[in-house]
Design an enzyme around this catalytic site. Structure first.
Site, PDB file in Angstrom:
ATOM      1  N   GLY A   1      -1.732   6.476  -2.450  1.00  0.00           N
ATOM      2  CA  GLY A   1      -2.863   6.371  -3.383  1.00  0.00           C
ATOM      3  C   GLY A   1      -3.958   5.490  -2.804  1.00  0.00           C
ATOM      4  N   HIS A   2      -3.568   4.311  -2.319  1.00  0.00           N
ATOM      5  CA  HIS A   2      -4.549   3.414  -1.685  1.00  0.00           C
ATOM      6  C   HIS A   2      -5.185   4.104  -0.473  1.00  0.00           C
ATOM      7  CE1 HIS A   2      -1.683   0.250  -3.387  1.00  0.00           C
ATOM      8  NE2 HIS A   2      -2.839  -0.114  -3.918  1.00  0.00           N
TER       9      HIS A   2
ATOM     10  N   GLN B   1      -5.954 -12.384 -12.539  1.00  0.00           N
ATOM     11  CA  GLN B   1      -5.875 -11.177 -13.379  1.00  0.00           C
ATOM     12  C   GLN B   1      -4.469 -10.937 -13.917  1.00  0.00           C
ATOM     13  OE1 GLN B   1      -7.118  -8.541 -10.033  1.00  0.00           O
ATOM     14  NE2 GLN B   1      -5.669  -7.090 -10.904  1.00  0.00           N
TER      15      GLN B   1
ATOM     16  N   LEU C   1       0.811  -1.223   0.000  1.00  0.00           N
ATOM     17  CA  LEU C   1       0.000   0.000   0.000  1.00  0.00           C
ATOM     18  C   LEU C   1       0.844   1.274   0.000  1.00  0.00           C
ATOM     19  CD1 LEU C   1      -2.744  -1.078   2.576  1.00  0.00           C
ATOM     20  CD2 LEU C   1      -2.761  -1.317   0.081  1.00  0.00           C
TER      21      LEU C   1
ATOM     22  N   GLN D   1     -10.004  -0.089 -15.735  1.00  0.00           N
ATOM     23  CA  GLN D   1     -10.556  -1.006 -14.726  1.00  0.00           C
ATOM     24  C   GLN D   1     -11.802  -0.412 -14.081  1.00  0.00           C
ATOM     25  OE1 GLN D   1      -8.239  -3.349 -11.644  1.00  0.00           O
ATOM     26  NE2 GLN D   1      -8.701  -1.543 -10.446  1.00  0.00           N
TER      27      GLN D   1
ATOM     28  N   ASP E   1      -6.258   3.393 -12.510  1.00  0.00           N
ATOM     29  CA  ASP E   1      -6.627   2.252 -13.360  1.00  0.00           C
ATOM     30  C   ASP E   1      -7.973   2.597 -14.004  1.00  0.00           C
ATOM     31  OD1 ASP E   1      -4.505   0.125 -12.515  1.00  0.00           O
ATOM     32  OD2 ASP E   1      -5.211   1.021 -10.670  1.00  0.00           O
TER      33      ASP E   1
HETATM   34  P1  AMP Z   1      -4.042  -2.169  -6.642  1.00  0.00           P
HETATM   35  O1  AMP Z   1      -3.557  -2.536  -5.281  1.00  0.00           O
HETATM   36  O2  AMP Z   1      -2.969  -1.713  -7.566  1.00  0.00           O
HETATM   37  O3  AMP Z   1      -4.957  -3.213  -7.219  1.00  0.00           O
HETATM   38  O4  AMP Z   1      -4.945  -0.872  -6.436  1.00  0.00           O
HETATM   39  C1  AMP Z   1      -6.056  -0.899  -5.567  1.00  0.00           C
HETATM   40  C2  AMP Z   1      -6.884   0.334  -5.813  1.00  0.00           C
HETATM   41  O5  AMP Z   1      -6.096   1.495  -5.553  1.00  0.00           O
HETATM   42  C3  AMP Z   1      -7.351   0.436  -7.271  1.00  0.00           C
HETATM   43  O6  AMP Z   1      -8.676   0.917  -7.289  1.00  0.00           O
HETATM   44  C4  AMP Z   1      -6.383   1.422  -7.850  1.00  0.00           C
HETATM   45  O7  AMP Z   1      -6.906   2.126  -8.964  1.00  0.00           O
HETATM   46  C5  AMP Z   1      -6.146   2.348  -6.673  1.00  0.00           C
HETATM   47  N1  AMP Z   1      -4.882   3.061  -6.849  1.00  0.00           N
HETATM   48  C6  AMP Z   1      -3.681   2.528  -7.180  1.00  0.00           C
HETATM   49  N2  AMP Z   1      -2.755   3.503  -7.313  1.00  0.00           N
HETATM   50  C7  AMP Z   1      -3.396   4.671  -7.080  1.00  0.00           C
HETATM   51  C8  AMP Z   1      -2.990   6.049  -7.070  1.00  0.00           C
HETATM   52  N3  AMP Z   1      -1.750   6.414  -7.345  1.00  0.00           N
HETATM   53  N4  AMP Z   1      -3.920   6.986  -6.771  1.00  0.00           N
HETATM   54  C9  AMP Z   1      -5.202   6.631  -6.504  1.00  0.00           C
HETATM   55  N5  AMP Z   1      -5.644   5.365  -6.480  1.00  0.00           N
HETATM   56  C10 AMP Z   1      -4.760   4.394  -6.766  1.00  0.00           C
END
Ligand code: AMP
Length: 281
Positions: free
Chosen positions: A36-37, A61, A33, A156, A153
């Site tokens: 962003g998360h 995926q 994490l 997505q 994403d």
């Molecule tokens: P992931 O762990 O990469 O599957 O991401 C989980 C969620 O966090 C997804 O909805 C991503 O789009 C979002 N996410 C990932 N990176 C960012 C970021 N830099 N800013 C905002 N949301 C993000």
């Protein structure tokens, strides 16, 4: 904050909360994490009584075995960050808990080619089927009122919105803006795999996207795509695609006059690491 490893224990805790009339926000993640998360977690905290975060590196995926193996995993650090960020429940299942061995795995719906035939769908065959499979499974388990996804994403997010409508989930899908490092690089768990020189080179992606955004009045989309591709490839990266697409339909834009809401998208390899980013034009 409580950590749950099984569906049954999480469900029991959620039922208890629901019976008290509490609203549930859900943030699905693959862990490792970053800010962003956490921005999704705090948004959920503002809009719901209970925030559930799942950490699950979903094998279905990944269309590349090496990418799945190399995906960073650091659940202990993640849990500490989530505690600080104010999450209420963390769902941390093993693969067998989500995909019971021997049980046939339903593919819940067929996605339209408009979503799977372009960009990530075209370059990562089967990727969005895996996303739909895991997100629908997680939605069935958590049954949230709202679910939070990043615009990082963007495709997505479009797939999840489509799936939610097609399968009639009574869940509000909330898209959240991309968090960036101070030099513009979109935050990503994959950035952890970049060497120092790769990390420095990676900033060209957001610069190229900003170049498209800032020059869209003076050049046509095809020309800007070429220029952005050259910028990225001359900066030690290798583009898979640079696309400018309608933010609603994801159809490629060839004429600015035919679209009201355009977005620029990039996927590029930075050394061995595949990075994606996008920006409103
Ligand atoms: P992931 O762990 O990469 O599957 O991401 C989980 C969620 O966090 C997804 O909805 C991503 O789009 C979002 N996410 C990932 N990176 C960012 C970021 N830099 N800013 C905002 N949301 C993000």
């Amino acid at each position: 904050m409580q950590v749950y490893k099984t569906i049954n224990t999480l469900r029991a805790a959620l039922e208890e909360e629901r019976s008290r009339g509490r609203s549930i926000g859900f943030v699905p993640t693959m862990g490792a994490l970053h800010e962003g998360h956490l921005s999704l977690v705090s948004r959920s905290g503002e809009e719901n009584t209970i925030t559930v975060v799942s950490i699950f590196v979903n094998p279905t995926q990944f269309n590349n075995k090496q990418d799945l193996e190399n995906y960073p995993r650091m659940p202990e650090e993640d849990i500490k960050m989530l505690q600080k960020a104010g999450a209420d429940m963390v769902f941390l299942p093993e693969v067998d808990e989500i995909y019971t061995p021997g049980m046939p795995q339903k593919t819940p719906l067929h996605l339209p080619v408009s979503l799977t035939g372009v960009m990530e769908g075209a370059f990562r065959p089967g990727h969005f089927d895996g996303v739909v499979q895991v997100v629908s499974r997680l939605f069935d388990i958590v049954q949230p009122d709202r679910a939070y996804f990043g615009e990082k994403d963007f495709q997505q997010l479009a797939v999840v919105r489509f799936m939610t409508r097609a399968l009639n989930y009574n869940i509000e899908i909330i898209g959240c803006p991309t968090k960036r490092e101070t030099d513009g690089l979109a935050m990503s768990s994959r950035n952890l795999r970049l060497s120092v020189p790769e990390r420095n080179s990676a900033t060209i992606i957001s610069k190229a996207l900003a170049f498209i955004r800032d020059n869209h009045r003076s050049a046509d989309p095809v020309q800007l795509k070429h220029q952005a591709t050259e910028m990225i490839n001359s900066g030690n990266l290798k583009t898979e695609y640079v696309e400018i697409a309608d933010a609603e339909t994801l159809e490629p834009v060839t004429d600015w006059n035919k679209v009201s809401n355009a977005r620029a998208f990039v996927a590029a390899f930075c050394g061995p690491v595949r990075l994606i980013d996008n920006m409103q034009v």
